[in-house]
Motif scaffolding. Sequence first.
Motif, PDB file in Angstrom:
ATOM      1  N   ALA A  17       3.279  -0.717  12.810  1.00 42.46           N
ATOM      2  CA  ALA A  17       4.599  -1.129  12.988  1.00 42.46           C
ATOM      3  C   ALA A  17       4.910  -2.115  11.766  1.00 42.46           C
ATOM      4  N   GLN A  18       6.194  -2.310  11.308  1.00 37.64           N
ATOM      5  CA  GLN A  18       6.513  -3.268  10.150  1.00 37.64           C
ATOM      6  C   GLN A  18       6.451  -4.416  10.615  1.00 37.64           C
ATOM      7  N   THR A  19       6.462  -4.910  11.734  1.00 40.36           N
ATOM      8  CA  THR A  19       6.499  -6.334  12.187  1.00 40.36           C
ATOM      9  C   THR A  19       5.075  -6.653  12.771  1.00 40.36           C
ATOM     10  N   PRO A  20       4.902  -8.038  12.900  1.00 39.92           N
ATOM     11  CA  PRO A  20       3.863  -8.427  13.433  1.00 39.92           C
ATOM     12  C   PRO A  20       3.978  -8.224  14.995  1.00 39.92           C
ATOM     13  N   ALA A  21       2.606  -7.991  15.669  1.00 40.80           N
ATOM     14  CA  ALA A  21       2.362  -7.701  16.824  1.00 40.80           C
ATOM     15  C   ALA A  21       3.024  -8.648  17.809  1.00 40.80           C
ATOM     16  N   ALA A  22       3.279  -8.156  19.004  1.00 44.08           N
ATOM     17  CA  ALA A  22       3.962  -9.030  19.933  1.00 44.08           C
ATOM     18  C   ALA A  22       2.837 -10.055  20.354  1.00 44.08           C
ATOM     19  N   PRO A  23       3.283 -11.159  20.680  1.00 43.03           N
ATOM     20  CA  PRO A  23       2.251 -12.127  21.227  1.00 43.03           C
ATOM     21  C   PRO A  23       1.657 -12.056  22.527  1.00 43.03           C
ATOM     22  N   GLN A  66     -15.132   1.400  24.233  1.00 43.08           N
ATOM     23  CA  GLN A  66     -14.170   0.167  23.946  1.00 43.08           C
ATOM     24  C   GLN A  66     -13.231   0.645  23.005  1.00 43.08           C
ATOM     25  N   ARG A  67     -12.239  -0.128  23.099  1.00 38.23           N
ATOM     26  CA  ARG A  67     -10.879  -0.127  21.982  1.00 38.23           C
ATOM     27  C   ARG A  67     -10.463  -1.182  21.777  1.00 38.23           C
ATOM     28  N   TYR A  68     -10.389  -1.955  20.563  1.00 43.93           N
ATOM     29  CA  TYR A  68      -9.857  -3.030  20.202  1.00 43.93           C
ATOM     30  C   TYR A  68      -8.337  -3.124  19.591  1.00 43.93           C
ATOM     31  N   GLU A  69      -7.365  -4.132  20.105  1.00 44.34           N
ATOM     32  CA  GLU A  69      -6.235  -4.048  19.705  1.00 44.34           C
ATOM     33  C   GLU A  69      -5.864  -5.614  19.356  1.00 44.34           C
ATOM     34  N   LEU A  70      -5.140  -5.406  18.119  1.00 42.37           N
ATOM     35  CA  LEU A  70      -4.974  -7.059  17.463  1.00 42.37           C
ATOM     36  C   LEU A  70      -3.554  -7.530  18.257  1.00 42.37           C
ATOM     37  N   GLU A  71      -3.769  -8.892  18.747  1.00 38.61           N
ATOM     38  CA  GLU A  71      -2.890  -9.566  19.443  1.00 38.61           C
ATOM     39  C   GLU A  71      -2.482 -10.891  18.771  1.00 38.61           C
ATOM     40  N   LEU A  72      -1.951 -10.582  17.505  1.00 30.43           N
ATOM     41  CA  LEU A  72      -1.496 -12.021  16.534  1.00 30.43           C
ATOM     42  C   LEU A  72      -0.646 -12.980  17.237  1.00 30.43           C
ATOM     43  N   PRO A  73      -0.659 -14.178  17.539  1.00 29.75           N
ATOM     44  CA  PRO A  73       0.435 -15.249  17.753  1.00 29.75           C
ATOM     45  C   PRO A  73       1.632 -15.177  16.986  1.00 29.75           C
ATOM     46  N   PRO A  74       2.871 -15.368  17.223  1.00 31.60           N
ATOM     47  CA  PRO A  74       3.783 -15.406  16.519  1.00 31.60           C
ATOM     48  C   PRO A  74       3.928 -16.499  15.400  1.00 31.60           C
ATOM     49  N   ASP A  75       3.313 -17.777  15.597  1.00 34.99           N
ATOM     50  CA  ASP A  75       3.184 -18.839  14.899  1.00 34.99           C
ATOM     51  C   ASP A  75       1.666 -18.672  14.032  1.00 34.99           C
ATOM     52  N   LEU A  76       1.824 -18.573  12.921  1.00 35.07           N
ATOM     53  CA  LEU A  76       0.238 -18.582  12.231  1.00 35.07           C
ATOM     54  C   LEU A  76       0.215 -19.844  11.220  1.00 35.07           C
ATOM     55  N   GLY A  77       0.888 -20.972  11.539  1.00 37.96           N
ATOM     56  CA  GLY A  77       1.095 -22.287  11.018  1.00 37.96           C
ATOM     57  C   GLY A  77       1.084 -22.145   9.416  1.00 37.96           C
ATOM     58  N   ASP A  78       0.143 -22.511   8.454  1.00 33.78           N
ATOM     59  CA  ASP A  78       0.392 -22.311   7.264  1.00 33.78           C
ATOM     60  C   ASP A  78       0.459 -21.046   6.420  1.00 33.78           C
ATOM     61  N   PHE A  79       0.227 -20.018   7.357  1.00 34.96           N
ATOM     62  CA  PHE A  79      -0.020 -18.605   6.788  1.00 34.96           C
ATOM     63  C   PHE A  79       1.240 -17.717   7.260  1.00 34.96           C
ATOM     64  N   GLU A  80       1.565 -16.787   6.420  1.00 35.96           N
ATOM     65  CA  GLU A  80       2.602 -16.001   6.712  1.00 35.96           C
ATOM     66  C   GLU A  80       2.084 -14.589   6.760  1.00 35.96           C
ATOM     67  N   LEU A  81       2.442 -13.568   7.724  1.00 31.45           N
ATOM     68  CA  LEU A  81       1.689 -11.981   7.892  1.00 31.45           C
ATOM     69  C   LEU A  81       2.727 -11.417   7.054  1.00 31.45           C
ATOM     70  N   LEU A  82       2.355 -10.617   6.035  1.00 32.41           N
ATOM     71  CA  LEU A  82       3.083  -9.799   5.421  1.00 32.41           C
ATOM     72  C   LEU A  82       2.824  -8.256   5.851  1.00 32.41           C
ATOM     73  N   SER A  83       1.758  -7.943   6.224  1.00 32.33           N
ATOM     74  CA  SER A  83       1.534  -6.705   6.843  1.00 32.33           C
ATOM     75  C   SER A  83       0.158  -6.550   7.589  1.00 32.33           C
ATOM     76  N   GLN A  84      -0.028  -5.585   8.371  1.00 30.54           N
ATOM     77  CA  GLN A  84      -1.304  -5.286   9.142  1.00 30.54           C
ATOM     78  C   GLN A  84      -1.729  -3.774   9.201  1.00 30.54           C
ATOM     79  N   ALA A  85      -2.701  -3.520   9.100  1.00 30.99           N
ATOM     80  CA  ALA A  85      -3.266  -1.839   9.293  1.00 30.99           C
ATOM     81  C   ALA A  85      -4.499  -2.055  10.040  1.00 30.99           C
ATOM     82  N   ARG A  86      -4.686  -0.899  10.779  1.00 31.11           N
ATOM     83  CA  ARG A  86      -5.904  -0.763  11.593  1.00 31.11           C
ATOM     84  C   ARG A  86      -6.491   0.805  11.268  1.00 31.11           C
TER      85      ARG A  86
END
Length: 336
Positions: A17-23, A66-86
Amino acid sequence: MRWLALSAFLFVSPALAQTPAAPAPAQAAKLPEVEPSGFQASVQPERVLLGEPFTYELVITHPANQRYELELPPDLGDFELLSQARTPPQAGKEPAVTLFRLKLSAFNLGMVTLPEVPFLVSTPDGPKRFVAPGRTLEVGSTLPEDAESKGADLKDIQPPTEVAIRSWMLLWGLLGALAAAALAWGAYRLFQKYRNRPQAAAEPPAPLDVRTRRALEALKAENLHAQGRVKDFYFRLSEIVRGYLGERYGFDALECTSSELMAKLRRIHTPGLPEDGLLRFVSESDMVKYARAESSPESCGAALAFGYELLDKTWPPPPPPGAAPSVSHASGPRVP
């Protein structure tokens, strides 16, 4: 469906998905923790410039069940998420290796620490969580080393300055207004001509539970798994289940990745929803659709039976407080 194309190999969600994962919901923090067999994290390049994109790779070695899925928080502080891939593990390989690749940029100088990265883990014992520790990264300025000695420095944003330019915007605007007026007049004349024409009465749609049960019955009658079309069977069944959940609870479930779907359902009131069974169904569907996992006729029958079970346990909706209980619609025989 867009989510089918975008969320391939993402469990959790589009979809890449082109947006960060939901919190992660509040319940996720209370899940028991699990440790993978191995974990490695690397940053390329190890020293980046302010605002410059860099890649953060996380390699997780874990059991194949087992299956691992990413659960990034909406606020990454000093960082900005541009894209993610699995990159999912190879089917049938033990132990399994899952690779996550995050593209980030930093907006603070000096030694900064990447935030902790939480994962939702599907295991045979139920959902669990794993939190990858943060990693230190050096962020340098985009100015040369002798910039300060030469009088160059970062400048603040300047206020807007008026610049006079020649523009044909007024003329184009007048022409556009005239064209819009002509179109409006033509539309009015067309409406006047056809407004008295008799309109065919639209047949009201059947209730949600009736439409869903009909779709399940049609899928069962096609007997796709007996024809060797197991992947088509899970695609169709997943679409029926997601369409029902989205219309039942009022959100676009067809456009959600698997993790976004589970996170959304945990945030709303879902009386009777078999959450553990739904998580197993979503995981099994993703493995068959995207990881080319095999599924026996018994597993296909159990997946179809879960569709009926989900409908039976969540329909009809509970009446609002103080309201008289509603009468359920007749929907034909129920097949387990």
